[in-house]
Design a protein around this motif. Structure first.
Motif, PDB file in Angstrom:
ATOM      1  N   THR A   1       0.817  -1.204   0.000  1.00 32.28           N
ATOM      2  CA  THR A   1       0.000   0.000   0.000  1.00 32.28           C
ATOM      3  C   THR A   1       0.852   1.255   0.000  1.00 32.28           C
ATOM      4  O   THR A   1       0.596   2.208  -0.740  1.00 32.28           O
ATOM      5  CB  THR A   1      -0.938   0.000   1.227  1.00 32.28           C
ATOM      6  OG1 THR A   1      -1.873  -1.070   1.083  1.00 32.28           O
ATOM      7  CG2 THR A   1      -1.689   1.306   1.357  1.00 32.28           C
ATOM      8  N   ASP A   2       1.888   1.284   0.841  1.00 38.52           N
ATOM      9  CA  ASP A   2       2.766   2.465   0.906  1.00 38.52           C
ATOM     10  C   ASP A   2       3.437   2.730  -0.433  1.00 38.52           C
ATOM     11  O   ASP A   2       3.562   3.885  -0.868  1.00 38.52           O
ATOM     12  CB  ASP A   2       3.824   2.283   1.991  1.00 38.52           C
ATOM     13  CG  ASP A   2       3.248   2.409   3.395  1.00 38.52           C
ATOM     14  OD1 ASP A   2       2.107   2.909   3.525  1.00 38.52           O
ATOM     15  OD2 ASP A   2       3.923   1.991   4.352  1.00 38.52           O
TER      16      ASP A   2
ATOM     17  N   GLU B   1      -4.287  13.052  -2.374  1.00 38.17           N
ATOM     18  CA  GLU B   1      -4.274  12.914  -0.922  1.00 38.17           C
ATOM     19  C   GLU B   1      -5.668  12.587  -0.378  1.00 38.17           C
ATOM     20  O   GLU B   1      -5.798  11.789   0.568  1.00 38.17           O
ATOM     21  CB  GLU B   1      -3.727  14.182  -0.273  1.00 38.17           C
ATOM     22  CG  GLU B   1      -2.265  14.482  -0.609  1.00 38.17           C
ATOM     23  CD  GLU B   1      -1.307  13.389  -0.154  1.00 38.17           C
ATOM     24  OE1 GLU B   1      -1.648  12.622   0.782  1.00 38.17           O
ATOM     25  OE2 GLU B   1      -0.201  13.306  -0.732  1.00 38.17           O
ATOM     26  N   ASP B   2      -6.700  13.178  -0.975  1.00 40.88           N
ATOM     27  CA  ASP B   2      -8.065  12.855  -0.549  1.00 40.88           C
ATOM     28  C   ASP B   2      -8.363  11.379  -0.774  1.00 40.88           C
ATOM     29  O   ASP B   2      -8.969  10.717   0.072  1.00 40.88           O
ATOM     30  CB  ASP B   2      -9.084  13.713  -1.316  1.00 40.88           C
ATOM     31  CG  ASP B   2      -9.144  15.142  -0.810  1.00 40.88           C
ATOM     32  OD1 ASP B   2      -8.571  15.411   0.268  1.00 40.88           O
ATOM     33  OD2 ASP B   2      -9.761  15.985  -1.495  1.00 40.88           O
ATOM     34  N   TRP B   3      -7.951  10.859  -1.934  1.00 37.63           N
ATOM     35  CA  TRP B   3      -8.201   9.453  -2.236  1.00 37.63           C
ATOM     36  C   TRP B   3      -7.428   8.547  -1.274  1.00 37.63           C
ATOM     37  O   TRP B   3      -7.963   7.566  -0.759  1.00 37.63           O
ATOM     38  CB  TRP B   3      -7.823   9.134  -3.682  1.00 37.63           C
ATOM     39  CG  TRP B   3      -8.062   7.705  -4.035  1.00 37.63           C
ATOM     40  CD1 TRP B   3      -9.241   7.155  -4.456  1.00 37.63           C
ATOM     41  CD2 TRP B   3      -7.117   6.635  -3.960  1.00 37.63           C
ATOM     42  NE1 TRP B   3      -9.088   5.804  -4.659  1.00 37.63           N
ATOM     43  CE2 TRP B   3      -7.794   5.457  -4.358  1.00 37.63           C
ATOM     44  CE3 TRP B   3      -5.768   6.555  -3.606  1.00 37.63           C
ATOM     45  CZ2 TRP B   3      -7.162   4.214  -4.411  1.00 37.63           C
ATOM     46  CZ3 TRP B   3      -5.137   5.320  -3.654  1.00 37.63           C
ATOM     47  CH2 TRP B   3      -5.825   4.166  -4.050  1.00 37.63           C
ATOM     48  N   ILE B   4      -6.173   8.899  -1.017  1.00 40.38           N
ATOM     49  CA  ILE B   4      -5.358   8.116  -0.081  1.00 40.38           C
ATOM     50  C   ILE B   4      -6.020   8.094   1.291  1.00 40.38           C
ATOM     51  O   ILE B   4      -6.131   7.037   1.937  1.00 40.38           O
ATOM     52  CB  ILE B   4      -3.922   8.670  -0.004  1.00 40.38           C
ATOM     53  CG1 ILE B   4      -3.181   8.378  -1.312  1.00 40.38           C
ATOM     54  CG2 ILE B   4      -3.170   8.084   1.190  1.00 40.38           C
ATOM     55  CD1 ILE B   4      -1.799   9.010  -1.411  1.00 40.38           C
ATOM     56  N   ASP B   5      -6.482   9.252   1.748  1.00 40.71           N
ATOM     57  CA  ASP B   5      -7.150   9.314   3.053  1.00 40.71           C
ATOM     58  C   ASP B   5      -8.412   8.459   3.073  1.00 40.71           C
ATOM     59  O   ASP B   5      -8.688   7.763   4.053  1.00 40.71           O
ATOM     60  CB  ASP B   5      -7.516  10.769   3.389  1.00 40.71           C
ATOM     61  CG  ASP B   5      -6.302  11.618   3.741  1.00 40.71           C
ATOM     62  OD1 ASP B   5      -5.227  11.027   4.012  1.00 40.71           O
ATOM     63  OD2 ASP B   5      -6.417  12.855   3.719  1.00 40.71           O
TER      64      ASP B   5
ATOM     65  N   VAL C   1      -9.236   5.743   1.264  1.00 44.72           N
ATOM     66  CA  VAL C   1      -9.023   4.286   1.281  1.00 44.72           C
ATOM     67  C   VAL C   1      -8.320   3.848   2.557  1.00 44.72           C
ATOM     68  O   VAL C   1      -8.502   2.711   3.020  1.00 44.72           O
ATOM     69  CB  VAL C   1      -8.251   3.796   0.035  1.00 44.72           C
ATOM     70  CG1 VAL C   1      -9.024   4.107  -1.234  1.00 44.72           C
ATOM     71  CG2 VAL C   1      -6.848   4.389  -0.028  1.00 44.72           C
ATOM     72  N   ALA C   2      -7.544   4.749   3.142  1.00 44.70           N
ATOM     73  CA  ALA C   2      -6.851   4.397   4.379  1.00 44.70           C
ATOM     74  C   ALA C   2      -7.819   4.242   5.531  1.00 44.70           C
ATOM     75  O   ALA C   2      -7.563   3.490   6.479  1.00 44.70           O
ATOM     76  CB  ALA C   2      -5.793   5.452   4.706  1.00 44.70           C
ATOM     77  N   THR C   3      -8.952   4.930   5.461  1.00 39.27           N
ATOM     78  CA  THR C   3      -9.923   4.872   6.552  1.00 39.27           C
ATOM     79  C   THR C   3     -11.140   4.008   6.235  1.00 39.27           C
ATOM     80  O   THR C   3     -11.975   3.786   7.112  1.00 39.27           O
ATOM     81  CB  THR C   3     -10.411   6.293   6.898  1.00 39.27           C
ATOM     82  OG1 THR C   3     -10.992   6.885   5.734  1.00 39.27           O
ATOM     83  CG2 THR C   3      -9.253   7.159   7.368  1.00 39.27           C
ATOM     84  N   ASP C   4     -11.215   3.508   5.005  1.00 40.29           N
ATOM     85  CA  ASP C   4     -12.359   2.693   4.612  1.00 40.29           C
ATOM     86  C   ASP C   4     -12.220   1.274   5.145  1.00 40.29           C
ATOM     87  O   ASP C   4     -11.159   0.646   5.035  1.00 40.29           O
ATOM     88  CB  ASP C   4     -12.478   2.678   3.087  1.00 40.29           C
ATOM     89  CG  ASP C   4     -13.687   1.889   2.627  1.00 40.29           C
ATOM     90  OD1 ASP C   4     -14.810   2.338   2.879  1.00 40.29           O
ATOM     91  OD2 ASP C   4     -13.486   0.809   2.033  1.00 40.29           O
ATOM     92  N   ALA C   5     -13.270   0.766   5.696  1.00 44.01           N
ATOM     93  CA  ALA C   5     -13.217  -0.564   6.302  1.00 44.01           C
ATOM     94  C   ALA C   5     -12.945  -1.651   5.274  1.00 44.01           C
ATOM     95  O   ALA C   5     -12.226  -2.621   5.550  1.00 44.01           O
ATOM     96  CB  ALA C   5     -14.541  -0.845   7.019  1.00 44.01           C
TER      97      ALA C   5
END
Length: 218
Positions: free
Chosen positions: A145-146, A167-171, A173-177
């Motif tokens: 992922t990184d 950055e919005d997309w990264i945020d 997917v990073a918080t999506d269950a």
């Protein structure tokens, strides 16, 4: 694949040289060494790999050179590439180039910069009635992922993908269950071409994939 963002689903000098050559030939002849004539039609260099300035072709020999050297270079500085430059008849489609034993370093020159990547598959879009190729697509993968996020941020820096959107997309997917998303970023235009990243992200998958489209601005 579209040319616009998709809705996000929750969850990137010559006289002197000629004289020198002539002097060298005279000297060698005087020593009894015979210099064979140069045949301008010789194919002796056909097996050479692509160099830093040589353009790749898509005929059988050209594809073999790409696969052997693992290097491909295309000039889209005019927006499209004439099939004759690619070694193709005007009424033919362009073949895919796919490597099964390593990645190909690809360069696509644009009017204001160069797109560079390493990929195992390159596709070229045209029709049998079209005299040129107007789109090149290649596939990128990252095994973490990184690494995938870094790939998208690099595309923002290099090709002009909107950094806030990245950055919005990264945020998201990073918080999506579920950690799953299919998303197409608005094309970056920094190199004078559209460079579109269409991502296929699944946090649970072994690799993450980005499909990159390179095509003219107009």
């Amino acid at each position: 694949m579209t040319d616009h963002p998709l809705t996000r689903r929750a969850r990137l000098r010559r006289p002197i040289a000629s004289i020198a050559v002539a002097v060298a030939i005279v000297s060698l002849t005087a020593c009894g060494i015979r210099i064979p004539p140069i045949d301008p039609t010789s194919d002796s260099d056909k097996g050479n790999p692509v160099t830093g300035t040589e353009l790749s072709t898509l005929d059988a020999d050209g594809i073999a050179r790409i696969l052997d050297s693992k290097k491909a270079r295309f000039d889209m500085s005019a927006g499209t590439i004439d099939k004759s430059v690619l070694g193709l008849p005007a009424d033919e489609y362009a073949p895919d180039v796919q490597s099964r034993d390593g990645l190909i370093s690809v360069e696509i020159m644009g009017p204001e910069g160069t797109v560079e990547a390493e990929t195992d598959r390159i596709r070229f879009f045209t029709t049998d009635a079209q005299p040129d190729v107007d789109r090149i697509t290649y596939f990128l993968v990252a095994n973490s992922t990184d690494a995938f996020f870094a790939l998208l941020r690099d595309a923002s820096d290099s090709y002009g993908l909107d950094r806030a959107a990245v950055e919005d997309w990264i945020d998201s997917v990073a918080t999506d269950a579920d950690g799953v998303s299919d998303f197409s970023f608005a094309p970056g235009t920094k190199v004078g071409l559209n460079v579109n990243y269409d991502v296929r992200y699944d946090e649970s998958a072994a690799v993450q994939v980005a499909i990159v489209d390179v095509y003219p601005l107009n």
